[in-house]
Design a protein around this motif. Structure first.
Motif, PDB file in Angstrom:
ATOM      1  N   LYS A   1     -12.576  -1.099  -3.496  1.00  0.00           N
ATOM      2  CA  LYS A   1     -12.340   0.219  -4.091  1.00  0.00           C
ATOM      3  C   LYS A   1     -10.875   0.453  -4.431  1.00  0.00           C
ATOM      4  O   LYS A   1     -10.561   0.964  -5.504  1.00  0.00           O
ATOM      5  CB  LYS A   1     -12.814   1.302  -3.123  1.00  0.00           C
ATOM      6  CG  LYS A   1     -12.693   2.705  -3.662  1.00  0.00           C
ATOM      7  CD  LYS A   1     -13.282   3.693  -2.697  1.00  0.00           C
ATOM      8  CE  LYS A   1     -13.149   5.110  -3.244  1.00  0.00           C
ATOM      9  NZ  LYS A   1     -13.728   6.096  -2.314  1.00  0.00           N
ATOM     10  N   TYR A   2      -9.977   0.055  -3.532  1.00  0.00           N
ATOM     11  CA  TYR A   2      -8.572   0.415  -3.710  1.00  0.00           C
ATOM     12  C   TYR A   2      -7.668  -0.721  -4.162  1.00  0.00           C
ATOM     13  O   TYR A   2      -6.526  -0.488  -4.500  1.00  0.00           O
ATOM     14  CB  TYR A   2      -8.013   0.994  -2.408  1.00  0.00           C
ATOM     15  CG  TYR A   2      -8.606   2.335  -2.081  1.00  0.00           C
ATOM     16  CD1 TYR A   2      -8.345   3.442  -2.865  1.00  0.00           C
ATOM     17  CD2 TYR A   2      -9.447   2.489  -0.990  1.00  0.00           C
ATOM     18  CE1 TYR A   2      -8.887   4.674  -2.578  1.00  0.00           C
ATOM     19  CE2 TYR A   2     -10.009   3.725  -0.685  1.00  0.00           C
ATOM     20  CZ  TYR A   2      -9.723   4.813  -1.495  1.00  0.00           C
ATOM     21  OH  TYR A   2     -10.277   6.024  -1.200  1.00  0.00           O
ATOM     22  N   CYS A   3      -8.126  -1.923  -4.169  1.00  0.00           N
ATOM     23  CA  CYS A   3      -7.241  -3.016  -4.513  1.00  0.00           C
ATOM     24  C   CYS A   3      -7.993  -4.053  -5.332  1.00  0.00           C
ATOM     25  O   CYS A   3      -8.956  -4.654  -4.846  1.00  0.00           O
ATOM     26  CB  CYS A   3      -6.670  -3.653  -3.248  1.00  0.00           C
ATOM     27  SG  CYS A   3      -5.447  -4.907  -3.602  1.00  0.00           S
ATOM     28  N   ARG A   4      -7.548  -4.280  -6.521  1.00  0.00           N
ATOM     29  CA  ARG A   4      -8.190  -5.289  -7.354  1.00  0.00           C
ATOM     30  C   ARG A   4      -7.529  -6.638  -7.195  1.00  0.00           C
ATOM     31  O   ARG A   4      -8.087  -7.651  -7.567  1.00  0.00           O
ATOM     32  CB  ARG A   4      -8.153  -4.853  -8.811  1.00  0.00           C
ATOM     33  CG  ARG A   4      -9.017  -3.642  -9.021  1.00  0.00           C
ATOM     34  CD  ARG A   4      -9.093  -3.241 -10.436  1.00  0.00           C
ATOM     35  NE  ARG A   4      -9.803  -1.970 -10.513  1.00  0.00           N
ATOM     36  CZ  ARG A   4      -9.855  -1.223 -11.569  1.00  0.00           C
ATOM     37  NH1 ARG A   4      -9.224  -1.591 -12.656  1.00  0.00           N
ATOM     38  NH2 ARG A   4     -10.521  -0.106 -11.556  1.00  0.00           N
TER      39      ARG A   4
ATOM     40  N   CYS B   1      -2.029  -4.225  -1.543  1.00  0.00           N
ATOM     41  CA  CYS B   1      -1.988  -2.875  -2.059  1.00  0.00           C
ATOM     42  C   CYS B   1      -2.911  -1.994  -1.239  1.00  0.00           C
ATOM     43  O   CYS B   1      -4.008  -2.400  -0.879  1.00  0.00           O
ATOM     44  CB  CYS B   1      -2.364  -2.840  -3.527  1.00  0.00           C
ATOM     45  SG  CYS B   1      -4.007  -3.455  -3.887  1.00  0.00           S
ATOM     46  N   LEU B   2      -2.463  -0.801  -0.904  1.00  0.00           N
ATOM     47  CA  LEU B   2      -3.244   0.097  -0.070  1.00  0.00           C
ATOM     48  C   LEU B   2      -3.844   1.227  -0.879  1.00  0.00           C
ATOM     49  O   LEU B   2      -4.783   1.862  -0.430  1.00  0.00           O
ATOM     50  CB  LEU B   2      -2.376   0.652   1.053  1.00  0.00           C
ATOM     51  CG  LEU B   2      -1.780  -0.382   1.991  1.00  0.00           C
ATOM     52  CD1 LEU B   2      -0.844   0.283   2.983  1.00  0.00           C
ATOM     53  CD2 LEU B   2      -2.893  -1.098   2.730  1.00  0.00           C
ATOM     54  N   SER B   3      -3.319   1.505  -2.034  1.00  0.00           N
ATOM     55  CA  SER B   3      -3.877   2.573  -2.864  1.00  0.00           C
ATOM     56  C   SER B   3      -3.669   2.214  -4.320  1.00  0.00           C
ATOM     57  O   SER B   3      -2.966   1.279  -4.648  1.00  0.00           O
ATOM     58  CB  SER B   3      -3.222   3.911  -2.536  1.00  0.00           C
ATOM     59  OG  SER B   3      -1.869   3.881  -2.964  1.00  0.00           O
ATOM     60  N   LYS B   4      -4.302   2.963  -5.169  1.00  0.00           N
ATOM     61  CA  LYS B   4      -4.183   2.704  -6.614  1.00  0.00           C
ATOM     62  C   LYS B   4      -2.755   2.888  -7.115  1.00  0.00           C
ATOM     63  O   LYS B   4      -2.294   2.198  -7.989  1.00  0.00           O
ATOM     64  CB  LYS B   4      -5.129   3.609  -7.385  1.00  0.00           C
ATOM     65  CG  LYS B   4      -6.583   3.263  -7.177  1.00  0.00           C
ATOM     66  CD  LYS B   4      -7.462   4.137  -7.998  1.00  0.00           C
ATOM     67  CE  LYS B   4      -8.934   3.767  -7.757  1.00  0.00           C
ATOM     68  NZ  LYS B   4      -9.843   4.575  -8.539  1.00  0.00           N
ATOM     69  N   ASP B   5      -2.050   3.838  -6.516  1.00  0.00           N
ATOM     70  CA  ASP B   5      -0.695   4.143  -6.972  1.00  0.00           C
ATOM     71  C   ASP B   5       0.303   3.056  -6.595  1.00  0.00           C
ATOM     72  O   ASP B   5       1.246   2.799  -7.326  1.00  0.00           O
ATOM     73  CB  ASP B   5      -0.225   5.484  -6.382  1.00  0.00           C
ATOM     74  CG  ASP B   5      -1.090   6.627  -6.879  1.00  0.00           C
ATOM     75  OD1 ASP B   5      -1.658   6.503  -7.981  1.00  0.00           O
ATOM     76  OD2 ASP B   5      -1.192   7.612  -6.147  1.00  0.00           O
ATOM     77  N   SER B   6       0.102   2.404  -5.484  1.00  0.00           N
ATOM     78  CA  SER B   6       1.122   1.460  -5.012  1.00  0.00           C
ATOM     79  C   SER B   6       1.128   0.154  -5.799  1.00  0.00           C
ATOM     80  O   SER B   6       2.142  -0.509  -5.866  1.00  0.00           O
ATOM     81  CB  SER B   6       0.936   1.172  -3.517  1.00  0.00           C
ATOM     82  OG  SER B   6      -0.269   0.488  -3.329  1.00  0.00           O
ATOM     83  N   CYS B   7      -0.013  -0.245  -6.378  1.00  0.00           N
ATOM     84  CA  CYS B   7      -0.002  -1.526  -7.090  1.00  0.00           C
ATOM     85  C   CYS B   7      -0.309  -1.382  -8.573  1.00  0.00           C
ATOM     86  O   CYS B   7      -0.309  -2.366  -9.288  1.00  0.00           O
ATOM     87  CB  CYS B   7      -0.978  -2.504  -6.434  1.00  0.00           C
ATOM     88  SG  CYS B   7      -2.697  -2.052  -6.644  1.00  0.00           S
ATOM     89  N   GLY B   8      -0.633  -0.181  -8.988  1.00  0.00           N
ATOM     90  CA  GLY B   8      -0.891   0.022 -10.410  1.00  0.00           C
ATOM     91  C   GLY B   8      -2.215  -0.560 -10.858  1.00  0.00           C
ATOM     92  O   GLY B   8      -2.357  -0.976 -11.995  1.00  0.00           O
ATOM     93  N   CYS B   9      -3.175  -0.616  -9.957  1.00  0.00           N
ATOM     94  CA  CYS B   9      -4.504  -1.151 -10.300  1.00  0.00           C
ATOM     95  C   CYS B   9      -5.232  -0.261 -11.284  1.00  0.00           C
ATOM     96  O   CYS B   9      -5.123   0.900 -11.291  1.00  0.00           O
ATOM     97  CB  CYS B   9      -5.354  -1.290  -9.045  1.00  0.00           C
ATOM     98  SG  CYS B   9      -4.716  -2.490  -7.862  1.00  0.00           S
TER      99      CYS B   9
END
Length: 83
Positions: free
Chosen positions: A61-64, A75-83
Motif C-alpha cells: 500500500k505505501y511503498c512501491r 519508504c514509509l509513506s507516499k510522501d517520503s519516496c514519491g511513489c
C-alpha cells in the motif's frame, strides 16, 4: 487371623494399584500439557502469519519500491519516496 504372607500379598497388591493410578495420572497430565503446548503453538503461528500478511499489505500500500531495486531506500509513506 491372617498370616504374614497374606498381609504382605495384600500390601503388595495395594502398592501396585497405587503405582498404576499414579502412572495413569502422569500420562493424563502429560497428554494435557502436550495439547496445551500444541494449542499455544498454533495460536502463536496464526498471530505471526497475521502480522506477516499485515506487513505485506502495508508494504504494497505505501511503498512501491522493494529492496530488490537499485535504490534500496525504505519508504514509509507516499510522501517520503514519491511513489
Amino acid at each position: 487371623m491372617l498370616s504374614n504372607s497374606v498381609l504382605l500379598e495384600l500390601l503388595a497388591k495395594e502398592r501396585h494399584q497405587a503405582f498404576e493410578q499414579e502412572a495413569k495420572k502422569m500420562r493424563l497430565l502429560k497428554f494435557i500439557k502436550a495439547n496445551q503446548q500444541r494449542k499455544q503453538f498454533y495460536s502463536v503461528e496464526k498471530f505471526a502469519n497475521l502480522l506477516i500478511s499485515m506487513g505485506e499489505h502495508l508494504k504494497r500500500k505505501y511503498c512501491r519500491k522493494t529492496s530488490m531495486d537499485t535504490d534500496s531506500s525504505v519508504c514509509l509513506s507516499k510522501d517520503s519516496c514519491g511513489c
